[in-house]
Design an enzyme around this catalytic site. Structure first.
Site, PDB file in Angstrom:
ATOM      1  N   GLY A   1     102.279  71.564  57.481  1.00 42.29           N
ATOM      2  CA  GLY A   1     102.587  71.291  58.576  1.00 42.29           C
ATOM      3  C   GLY A   1     102.932  72.444  59.552  1.00 42.29           C
ATOM      4  N   THR A   2     102.023  73.148  59.563  1.00 47.40           N
ATOM      5  CA  THR A   2     102.040  74.546  60.193  1.00 47.40           C
ATOM      6  C   THR A   2     100.647  75.172  60.547  1.00 47.40           C
ATOM      7  OG1 THR A   2     104.392  75.045  59.890  1.00 47.40           O
ATOM      8  CG2 THR A   2     103.003  76.930  60.412  1.00 47.40           C
TER       9      THR A   2
END
EC number: 3.4.25.1
Length: 209
Positions: free
Chosen positions: A10-11
């Site tokens: 998620g990044t």
């Protein structure tokens, strides 16, 4: 043993060494499973006057480490009468993470800045493994897409503007294909003279076509 896939969700974050400094950049999306939980997530932290930390992984773990490193960097300067170097900060961070390897922080980190040796950039994994990066590095779920752009366009000794534009281009590529990345970008430029977080207006001017 912590699998890499467990610490890179998620990044997308990017680090670039240029002629006189370091660019750290990230997108702003935070996710909880399939939910976009935050659209303005902070992923770049100033831990010393000329050192920044980027975070990928668990938000709570990342925030705790950023707070801890800021305190430790301040204590180092008070006790020794000089600012902590980037390498010393990366070693300290590595020791903290390795000391908690049985109950690890779910993070992957970049730590970079400028000290008496010049621009320096390190990557640090969840159990304290560190590596000095000579030019470019990316972390997080969007890193494969970001690396494609970085490897193709990076040149040793590039200037500040070119490094910023490259970081933005790499993040935009990741955002297009990675569901865990999105909502715009944040960019920090660190030189011998300043730690500067670019405004949205500055980023829009520098965003490549």
């Amino acid at each position: 043993m912590v699998e890499q896939s467990d610490t890179m969700k998620g990044t997308t974050t990017v680090g670039i060494v240029f002629e006189t400094g370091v660019v750290l950049a990230s997108e702003k999306r935070a996710t909880m499973g399939y939910l976009i939980s935050n659209k303005t997530a902070k992923k770049i932290y100033q831990i010393a006057p000329r050192i920044g930390l980027t975070t990928a992984g668990g938000v709570g773990d990342a925030q705790q480490l950023a707070r801890l490193m800021t305190v430790e960097a301040n204590l180092y300067e008070i006790r020794r009468g000089k600012r902590i170097s980037v390498q010393a900060a990366s070693t300290l961070l590595s020791n903290i993470l390795h000391g908690n390897r049985m109950f690890p922080f779910y993070v992957q980190l970049l730590i970079g800045g400028v000290d008496e040796t010049g621009p320096v950039l390190f990557s640090v994994d969840a159990v304290g493994g560190t590596g000095k990066e000579d030019g470019i590095v990316a972390t997080g779920s969007g890193s494969p897409m970001a690396y494609g752009v970085l490897e193709d366009r990076y040149t040793l000794g590039m200037d500040e503007r070119s490094a910023i534009e490259l970081a933005i281009r790499a993040l935009r590529s990741a955002i297009k294909r990675d569901a865990g990345s999105g909502e715009g970008v944040a960019v920090v430029v660190i030189t011998e003279d300043s730690y500067h977080e670019l405004s949205d207006e500055e980023i829009s001017v520098l965003t490549p076509n």
